[in-house]
Scaffold this motif. Sequence first.
Motif, PDB file in Angstrom:
ATOM      1  N   GLU A 195       0.812  -1.214   0.000  1.00 36.19           N
ATOM      2  CA  GLU A 195       0.000   0.000   0.000  1.00 36.19           C
ATOM      3  C   GLU A 195       0.847   1.267   0.000  1.00 36.19           C
ATOM      4  OE1 GLU A 195       0.824  -1.264   4.201  1.00 36.19           O
ATOM      5  OE2 GLU A 195       0.135  -2.238   2.357  1.00 36.19           O
ATOM      6  N   GLN A 196       2.135   1.150   0.324  1.00 37.97           N
ATOM      7  CA  GLN A 196       3.001   2.332   0.328  1.00 37.97           C
ATOM      8  C   GLN A 196       4.058   2.263  -0.776  1.00 37.97           C
ATOM      9  OE1 GLN A 196       4.252   4.095   3.997  1.00 37.97           O
ATOM     10  NE2 GLN A 196       3.136   2.591   5.219  1.00 37.97           N
ATOM     11  N   ALA A 197       3.870   1.348  -1.694  1.00 34.16           N
ATOM     12  CA  ALA A 197       4.858   1.146  -2.751  1.00 34.16           C
ATOM     13  C   ALA A 197       5.112   2.423  -3.544  1.00 34.16           C
ATOM     14  CB  ALA A 197       4.404   0.026  -3.680  1.00 34.16           C
ATOM     15  N   MET A 198       4.025   3.158  -3.859  1.00 36.18           N
ATOM     16  CA  MET A 198       4.173   4.364  -4.665  1.00 36.18           C
ATOM     17  C   MET A 198       4.985   5.429  -3.935  1.00 36.18           C
ATOM     18  SD  MET A 198       3.632   5.630  -7.538  1.00 36.18           S
ATOM     19  CE  MET A 198       2.465   4.392  -8.103  1.00 36.18           C
ATOM     20  N   ASP A 199       4.664   5.641  -2.642  1.00 37.84           N
ATOM     21  CA  ASP A 199       5.379   6.665  -1.879  1.00 37.84           C
ATOM     22  C   ASP A 199       6.861   6.319  -1.755  1.00 37.84           C
ATOM     23  OD1 ASP A 199       3.068   8.157  -1.482  1.00 37.84           O
ATOM     24  OD2 ASP A 199       2.531   7.018   0.318  1.00 37.84           O
ATOM     25  N   VAL A 200       7.141   5.042  -1.565  1.00 35.96           N
ATOM     26  CA  VAL A 200       8.526   4.595  -1.462  1.00 35.96           C
ATOM     27  C   VAL A 200       9.258   4.842  -2.780  1.00 35.96           C
ATOM     28  CG1 VAL A 200      10.000   2.565  -1.242  1.00 35.96           C
ATOM     29  CG2 VAL A 200       8.092   2.888   0.336  1.00 35.96           C
ATOM     30  N   ALA A 201       8.633   4.500  -3.905  1.00 40.54           N
ATOM     31  CA  ALA A 201       9.257   4.687  -5.206  1.00 40.54           C
ATOM     32  C   ALA A 201       9.545   6.160  -5.472  1.00 40.54           C
ATOM     33  CB  ALA A 201       8.357   4.117  -6.293  1.00 40.54           C
ATOM     34  N   VAL A 202       8.585   7.000  -5.126  1.00 41.55           N
ATOM     35  CA  VAL A 202       8.781   8.440  -5.336  1.00 41.55           C
ATOM     36  C   VAL A 202       9.944   8.954  -4.507  1.00 41.55           C
ATOM     37  CG1 VAL A 202       7.737  10.704  -4.988  1.00 41.55           C
ATOM     38  CG2 VAL A 202       6.396   8.866  -6.010  1.00 41.55           C
ATOM     39  N   ALA A 203      10.035   8.503  -3.234  1.00 36.82           N
ATOM     40  CA  ALA A 203      11.127   8.938  -2.368  1.00 36.82           C
ATOM     41  C   ALA A 203      12.476   8.544  -2.959  1.00 36.82           C
ATOM     42  CB  ALA A 203      10.955   8.337  -0.972  1.00 36.82           C
ATOM     43  N   VAL A 204      12.548   7.366  -3.540  1.00 33.52           N
ATOM     44  CA  VAL A 204      13.803   6.900  -4.129  1.00 33.52           C
ATOM     45  C   VAL A 204      14.124   7.690  -5.392  1.00 33.52           C
ATOM     46  CG1 VAL A 204      14.946   4.943  -5.240  1.00 33.52           C
ATOM     47  CG2 VAL A 204      13.630   4.589  -3.136  1.00 33.52           C
ATOM     48  N   VAL A 205      13.114   7.944  -6.219  1.00 30.54           N
ATOM     49  CA  VAL A 205      13.355   8.678  -7.460  1.00 30.54           C
ATOM     50  C   VAL A 205      13.788  10.105  -7.174  1.00 30.54           C
ATOM     51  CG1 VAL A 205      12.250   9.615  -9.524  1.00 30.54           C
ATOM     52  CG2 VAL A 205      11.843   7.250  -8.850  1.00 30.54           C
ATOM     53  N   GLU A 206      13.251  10.691  -6.111  1.00 28.46           N
ATOM     54  CA  GLU A 206      13.666  12.050  -5.758  1.00 28.46           C
ATOM     55  C   GLU A 206      15.143  12.119  -5.422  1.00 28.46           C
ATOM     56  OE1 GLU A 206      11.052  13.096  -2.596  1.00 28.46           O
ATOM     57  OE2 GLU A 206       9.524  13.951  -3.918  1.00 28.46           O
TER      58      GLU A 206
END
Length: 779
Positions: free
Chosen positions: A732-743
């Motif tokens: 459920e938090q996969a998207m937020d985690v991916a965004v944090a890494v891409v940033e």
Amino acid sequence: MRLTLLSFASLFISCFIMMLGNGLINILLPVRMGMDQLGTDTIGMVLSLYFVGMLLGGIYARLLIRRAGHIRMFAGCLALAAVSILICSLASDPILWAAMRILIGFCNACAYTAMESWLSESSTKETRGKVLAFYQVVTLVALFCGQFLINLASPAGTVLFVLSGILLCASIVPIVLSRSSGPTVEEIEPMSLLALYRISPLGVVSCFVSGWIYSAAFNMLPVFADSYGIIDFQLSLYMGAAIMGAFLLQFPVGYLSDRFDRRTVLLASLIISTLVGFSVTLLADESLFWPMSVATGITCGIIACTYPLSISETFDKLRQSEMVAGMGCLILAFSLGGIVGPYSTSLVMEQFGNSSLFWFLGVLQLLLCIFVVYRMFAREALPADQQEKFVMQAAAVPPVVDLDPRTEYQEPDSPLSAEAELAAAVADTDPAAAIRMAKAIAINSPEQVAEIAGAIAAIEGVDGLRLHEAMIEAVPDQASEITSAIVSANPELASDLVAQVADAEPEQVAEVAAQIGTDNPELRVEMAAAAIGADPESAVEVAEFYAGVLAEEHEAVRPADREEDTTEQTAVELVSSISELAPEQAMDVAVTMVEAIPDTASQVVEEYVGNLSETQSDEEIEELIKASDTINTPEEAVQERNQEAVEFVSRISEAVPEQAMDVAVAVVEAIPEVATQVAEEYAGNLSECQSDEAIEELIDTIDTINTPEEAVQELNQEAVEFVSRISEAVPEQAMDVAVAVVEAIPEVASELIDELNERSDSDEIDMMMKLEDRPDSDQ
């Protein structure tokens, strides 16, 4: 070390004279039997029976030592050996010589056991390896010199037999005149050959073949030489070359076996020995004495090396607690091979001629090569850095079991001083008087405090707490030694004694607990708890001490002992116990332990995060709010714990970077709401690793990375793997985690979109919409 060797001077002198006599006997008997026109098969049979006596001596030697003592048994056996060789001079009868050969073998085995157990008992953990090496040198040098004594008289007469008897009798004198009474010995219970074979098939087989080819080579070599006219001084040189090869070649073979797969070294050595052995016969046919002697020294040297190689190969597979029993079994295997060797070889030489000696030895070595290759395919090689060290072993004598530095060292029981014996005797009749006497002795002789405390505490009926209190009052600066001595006698008093130290000498609590834990490993967790309970501020200090001790023990654990290794479990228990007693220092304690023993990271993290997760229950949150002045609401309490979790990930990842991802995933699985914060922290660290300095360091430390581009690619792949694993843990938090890494690492955006696109068709759109908020986004 020089003083240690000097203390064994009388024993080494006796050993040298004894082996000088044996060296003469070993060359005299086959030469004399050859001169008497006995058949080669008869010579082989007589020489084989020596190993029957050796085997029987190995079985009964310790029993004889316990009954008669070292000196009397040593003197009696060598006197009997002298009688045996003198009887051989009376008549050249094969049956008589065979019986005497068995007797000499028995006597020698008993004498070796007496000397070796004496050396072992009198050596320390630090000196026993050097003592063993010096003992082996004395043995081989004496055997080498003994070969040349045959030139003092004709073997056809009785002079050399008498000289041998004189040397054996003379070897008794230095030990008999020494002041030492000799140590006591314990019985060694060997495991069965079948049990050892199941553990190390190659070790047992190669040890048996080693006994076979070694006994055949060194016993039948004079017969081989005689067939080529090598007699008198030339024979001494020839036999000396074989013994010198057995000594010198152990150094290069041992060096190679410690740095490469031992089986490969054994295989290569056997092949070289076989080829060189074949050349001996060809060189002998051409009457090239010196090249033939050198070739004999090489092949006989390698044959002698197969014995210590067999022991090392077996030790690689044995637990350290099994080594002594395993060594007893290897002695049996070697002796059985020794019994078979000379006689079987003599039958071949009788059938095909004396020149067939090295051809037969070569065939046996090639058969062992086939078995080595089979075992190389049957079992994966142990890494070279995890192999047991090669230790020089002279196959001419049984291996020194207790003196081998690879076996577990047993501290010998030192006799009590006169004062300690008197205190114990008084305590047996009047415990109160003994305590008063101990206190008085402690004041006058502080160096005897620990010994006296331990002696009195071991007496039934003595109040250990009262004794402890009295002695600490007398010599407070030795609280650690006193407490440890009493705990060794009465472990159940450990906690109470530490509590007494806390009351009397609180500044010594940590030192006392550490000393007790060092001397009594099973009490470490209990002692750590006792020390911290008395002084909570010492939590990190106690953790650092035990972490260092456990790290050394963990590093020293052999591969075969890993199943029984409890250092990791003890480390986790210590972290748990200390954290419970000093929760405000829990993170420092956990990081300290993981830095010392990286293998405990996953277990420590699981324990720590489990505690963090439990503190977020309603009851724990209410208690936290009441106990803290800065936390007023449940939300603030949860936020505090989440920040602690993120900090914990950061610190553990810094301590063991190779396990950073596993740590992060474990924390997120236990506390899902910190996923984004952990991802930001982790991605930030990866981003920092892409600096020029960090990339250069990465290239230097990892063999598979050679260019900056490869380093960056490796880091990016790690970032993608991290997102994948976190997404599996908390989808459920996969998207937020991916965004944090891409940033933090924009270069991985497209790979992460592909990764998440496989999970949901809408993920790509959602992610792109979130990335639009980044003004510098070019993905």
